[in-house]
Motif scaffolding. Sequence first.
Motif, PDB file in Angstrom:
ATOM      1  N   MET A 339      17.313  -5.603 -27.528  1.00  0.00           N
ATOM      2  CA  MET A 339      17.607  -4.877 -28.767  1.00  0.00           C
ATOM      3  C   MET A 339      17.780  -5.893 -29.884  1.00  0.00           C
ATOM      4  N   ALA A 340      17.057  -5.696 -30.970  1.00  0.00           N
ATOM      5  CA  ALA A 340      17.133  -6.618 -32.097  1.00  0.00           C
ATOM      6  C   ALA A 340      18.478  -6.493 -32.799  1.00  0.00           C
ATOM      7  N   ASN A 341      18.909  -7.587 -33.432  1.00  0.00           N
ATOM      8  CA  ASN A 341      20.178  -7.563 -34.161  1.00  0.00           C
ATOM      9  C   ASN A 341      20.212  -6.479 -35.228  1.00  0.00           C
ATOM     10  N   GLN A 342      19.082  -6.262 -35.924  1.00  0.00           N
ATOM     11  CA  GLN A 342      19.052  -5.238 -36.959  1.00  0.00           C
ATOM     12  C   GLN A 342      19.312  -3.856 -36.369  1.00  0.00           C
ATOM     13  N   ALA A 343      18.770  -3.594 -35.186  1.00  0.00           N
ATOM     14  CA  ALA A 343      19.028  -2.315 -34.527  1.00  0.00           C
ATOM     15  C   ALA A 343      20.503  -2.189 -34.158  1.00  0.00           C
ATOM     16  N   LEU A 344      21.109  -3.290 -33.708  1.00  0.00           N
ATOM     17  CA  LEU A 344      22.531  -3.266 -33.396  1.00  0.00           C
ATOM     18  C   LEU A 344      23.369  -2.947 -34.638  1.00  0.00           C
ATOM     19  N   ARG A 345      22.957  -3.502 -35.779  1.00  0.00           N
ATOM     20  CA  ARG A 345      23.692  -3.223 -37.014  1.00  0.00           C
ATOM     21  C   ARG A 345      23.552  -1.751 -37.407  1.00  0.00           C
ATOM     22  N   GLU A 346      22.370  -1.172 -37.160  1.00  0.00           N
ATOM     23  CA  GLU A 346      22.194   0.252 -37.451  1.00  0.00           C
ATOM     24  C   GLU A 346      23.086   1.101 -36.547  1.00  0.00           C
ATOM     25  N   VAL A 347      23.234   0.667 -35.314  1.00  0.00           N
ATOM     26  CA  VAL A 347      24.121   1.382 -34.392  1.00  0.00           C
ATOM     27  C   VAL A 347      25.557   1.336 -34.905  1.00  0.00           C
ATOM     28  N   VAL A 348      26.000   0.154 -35.346  1.00  0.00           N
ATOM     29  CA  VAL A 348      27.358   0.015 -35.863  1.00  0.00           C
ATOM     30  C   VAL A 348      27.553   0.887 -37.100  1.00  0.00           C
ATOM     31  N   ALA A 349      26.538   0.915 -37.988  1.00  0.00           N
ATOM     32  CA  ALA A 349      26.650   1.720 -39.211  1.00  0.00           C
ATOM     33  C   ALA A 349      26.717   3.209 -38.896  1.00  0.00           C
ATOM     34  N   ALA A 350      25.968   3.644 -37.862  1.00  0.00           N
ATOM     35  CA  ALA A 350      25.926   5.071 -37.516  1.00  0.00           C
ATOM     36  C   ALA A 350      27.152   5.517 -36.739  1.00  0.00           C
ATOM     37  N   MET A 351      27.764   4.601 -35.991  1.00  0.00           N
ATOM     38  CA  MET A 351      28.929   4.899 -35.151  1.00  0.00           C
ATOM     39  C   MET A 351      28.719   6.161 -34.312  1.00  0.00           C
ATOM     40  N   PRO A 352      27.660   6.199 -33.481  1.00  0.00           N
ATOM     41  CA  PRO A 352      27.433   7.382 -32.644  1.00  0.00           C
ATOM     42  C   PRO A 352      28.568   7.589 -31.653  1.00  0.00           C
ATOM     43  N   GLY A 353      28.867   8.854 -31.364  1.00  0.00           N
ATOM     44  CA  GLY A 353      29.975   9.155 -30.467  1.00  0.00           C
ATOM     45  C   GLY A 353      29.557   9.490 -29.052  1.00  0.00           C
ATOM     46  N   ASN A 354      28.228   9.669 -28.825  1.00  0.00           N
ATOM     47  CA  ASN A 354      27.743   9.987 -27.484  1.00  0.00           C
ATOM     48  C   ASN A 354      26.302   9.525 -27.348  1.00  0.00           C
ATOM     49  N   ARG A 355      25.729   9.686 -26.165  1.00  0.00           N
ATOM     50  CA  ARG A 355      24.369   9.208 -25.901  1.00  0.00           C
ATOM     51  C   ARG A 355      23.336   9.890 -26.799  1.00  0.00           C
ATOM     52  N   THR A 356      23.508  11.180 -27.043  1.00  0.00           N
ATOM     53  CA  THR A 356      22.551  11.899 -27.885  1.00  0.00           C
ATOM     54  C   THR A 356      22.540  11.325 -29.295  1.00  0.00           C
ATOM     55  N   GLU A 357      23.705  11.069 -29.840  1.00  0.00           N
ATOM     56  CA  GLU A 357      23.782  10.487 -31.175  1.00  0.00           C
ATOM     57  C   GLU A 357      23.266   9.053 -31.186  1.00  0.00           C
ATOM     58  N   LEU A 358      23.475   8.317 -30.101  1.00  0.00           N
ATOM     59  CA  LEU A 358      22.963   6.949 -30.013  1.00  0.00           C
ATOM     60  C   LEU A 358      21.437   6.953 -30.004  1.00  0.00           C
ATOM     61  N   GLU A 359      20.840   7.860 -29.235  1.00  0.00           N
ATOM     62  CA  GLU A 359      19.377   7.960 -29.206  1.00  0.00           C
ATOM     63  C   GLU A 359      18.802   8.346 -30.563  1.00  0.00           C
ATOM     64  N   ALA A 360      19.588   9.031 -31.387  1.00  0.00           N
ATOM     65  CA  ALA A 360      19.107   9.493 -32.690  1.00  0.00           C
ATOM     66  C   ALA A 360      19.053   8.373 -33.724  1.00  0.00           C
ATOM     67  N   VAL A 361      19.681   7.218 -33.447  1.00  0.00           N
ATOM     68  CA  VAL A 361      19.607   6.079 -34.373  1.00  0.00           C
ATOM     69  C   VAL A 361      18.156   5.592 -34.415  1.00  0.00           C
ATOM     70  N   ALA A 362      17.636   5.399 -35.614  1.00  0.00           N
ATOM     71  CA  ALA A 362      16.189   5.204 -35.807  1.00  0.00           C
ATOM     72  C   ALA A 362      15.580   4.118 -34.934  1.00  0.00           C
ATOM     73  N   GLU A 363      16.229   2.980 -34.811  1.00  0.00           N
ATOM     74  CA  GLU A 363      15.625   1.843 -34.108  1.00  0.00           C
ATOM     75  C   GLU A 363      15.973   1.784 -32.623  1.00  0.00           C
ATOM     76  N   VAL A 364      16.673   2.779 -32.122  1.00  0.00           N
ATOM     77  CA  VAL A 364      17.106   2.752 -30.722  1.00  0.00           C
ATOM     78  C   VAL A 364      16.114   3.493 -29.835  1.00  0.00           C
ATOM     79  N   ARG A 365      15.750   2.880 -28.703  1.00  0.00           N
ATOM     80  CA  ARG A 365      14.853   3.490 -27.730  1.00  0.00           C
ATOM     81  C   ARG A 365      15.661   4.197 -26.639  1.00  0.00           C
ATOM     82  N   ARG A 366      15.032   5.160 -26.018  1.00  0.00           N
ATOM     83  CA  ARG A 366      15.701   5.863 -24.918  1.00  0.00           C
ATOM     84  C   ARG A 366      15.980   4.917 -23.759  1.00  0.00           C
TER      85      ARG A 366
END
Length: 386
Positions: A339-366
């Motif tokens: 996972m690229a650092n930029q994708a990790l930063r998008e995850v931190v910005a989105a603060m998903p609360g579950n797997r479904t929300e994590l998958e919805a982050v643009a740069e995150v793969r299933r």
Amino acid sequence: MSRTTVHVETPSQARDVEQALARADSVAVDCEAAGYHRYSDRLCLVQLSAAGQTFVLDPLAFDLAPHLSPFLEDPARVTIIHGAAYDLRLLHRDLGIRVGALADTQVAASLLGEPAVGLQALLERHLGIRVSKKYQRADWAARPLSADMIEYAANDTRHLHRLAEILEARLDEAGRLSWAREEDRRLLDRAFDVRDDGGAEPDPVTRFKAARRLDDRSVTALREAIAWRDGIARERDRALFRVASDAALLAAARDRPPSVAALAAVQGFPSRLAHQKGRALLKRFERVEGLSARELVPYPRPVARGVRPDPEEEVAFERVKEVRNVAAGRLGLDRGRVMANQALREVVAAMPGNRTELEAVAEVRRWQVDVMGGELLGALWKRQGG
């Protein structure tokens, strides 16, 4: 696979290509462009291997699109490419072809943790085939092409089916085949995404690292020199660095020589070019000398890259980065591949609360969620000292 190569230069010859593609459920493809030698990076060759045959097609001789589109755009027929991103864009831009299904052997190799993912390294490692580098930087826009150049180009696809089969079998054995499929779909989506972000063209002086140390008049002169070189490169259809190097252009803009002879004496500046086209550049420099200080355009100020993360976000980023790093070690893959650092930063910005929300982050793969989703979520919501 047959070692016979067919050089295709006419529509009538392309009918044999169509017949081979119609019999195949997959086709290996590679493209050659002219960017290293020419001003334009236009498509100059398309190599295809399918149904035991290899073809080298000339897009400068006739329109390839009607002969290839029905097959390459078919989602039921897999197009095998090594390092597909650039070739996909070339096929789309110059031929209007949107590849329907993709298997990128470079992606496959990277998901297996191969020590080197270049085509030559993989062919030698897995097939014992050593491919010549003789024409690696050939001018593919030149005509006629020699027989050796045609054979060299053909070797970029001739062995791709066998390599793809080996890598796919290893991916399947490792339980990572679905990862490659997801990455391939992402590549296709990105290649044909032509949305305009509305951004302006970057200031050309920012391509010159040393330009930020120049005074405002020299920076303004450099812009003039860049435009002068660009016009000559376009007129001659030559790559920019083959007209004059960046270093020579920078030195000329800094010194602003008073004569053609002085321009020719600038270190690295082509003497012939100075005598043929130098007067036009000197006139540009003269105009810059006549500008007032207010009229000069300095080196652009750095653009702020969004809002600076607050301390809590930085702490969360470090935690999810450590999760990624541990996963990379466990999987035997490069950290950026996991996972690229930029994708990790998008995850931190989105603060998903579950797997479904994590998958919805643009740069995150299933597949990334499957591999480390729980750990990422745990790291995100962990409280300091908790």
